[in-house]
Design an enzyme around this catalytic site. Sequence first.
Site: not given
Length: 256
Positions: A52-53
């Site tokens: 997600t980062c």
Amino acid sequence: MLPNAESLIGKPVPQVTFKARPDNQWRDITSDELFKGKKVVVFALPGAYTPTCSTSHLPRYNELAPLLRRNGVDDIICISVNDAFVMNEWKGGQEAENITMIPDGNGDFTAGMGLLVDKRALGFGQRSWRYSMLVKDGIIDRIFIEPDKEGDPFEVSDADTMLRHINPQATPPEPVVVFSKPGCPHCARAKAVLKARGIVFTDISQDHKITASVLRAVSGQMTWPQVFVGGTLIGNADAVEAHFAAPDAPAAKAEA
């Protein structure tokens, strides 16, 4: 137990010294250096290179950074409990040139925020919970902390939420993609137009297996470059210059 966001508003950020390597040279950077006398957006995340980062959190802040700056933000900082080498390599791989990467390798800042969490079940050790905040002169003006639930929630700390908080009337720019060819002067001219206007774009080069036939299949054209804005084909360098010179161009509106 994560802290309540409201309990942090109005409090100063933790006073720590970060061990960073800007320009590949060790340098101590203090909280005052980052925040004193400035309006700063911070987004913190569990770890460099994590899904997600890398696919959402960092790329969108990098994309919206020019617009955030036009709305009074002095800097956009990414903080993670990673070392300086990892943060620098991740920034380079993500081409996140609009973001200031700050390694909180010992977790001192994150612990001071009350947002250091145990990720040993994943082999991560102690990491940061995901959050974002607006800091004015070292004081937390607003903070968005992801809900305390299983997994890696990503609901409120995103760049669009922060932009809406800072300026609800701001219009995010359309995504811009440039299909280019190494050594092509027209490609360089088109990209120069975009950079001069502070427009973040994705450069898809012929180096990435984009052949003339692929370019023709995507754009209907065989000449380089071909530029798309928001999924709409703008065209070659001349078309890009004309498009972004127009006062009603979508990307130009995003600067308001």
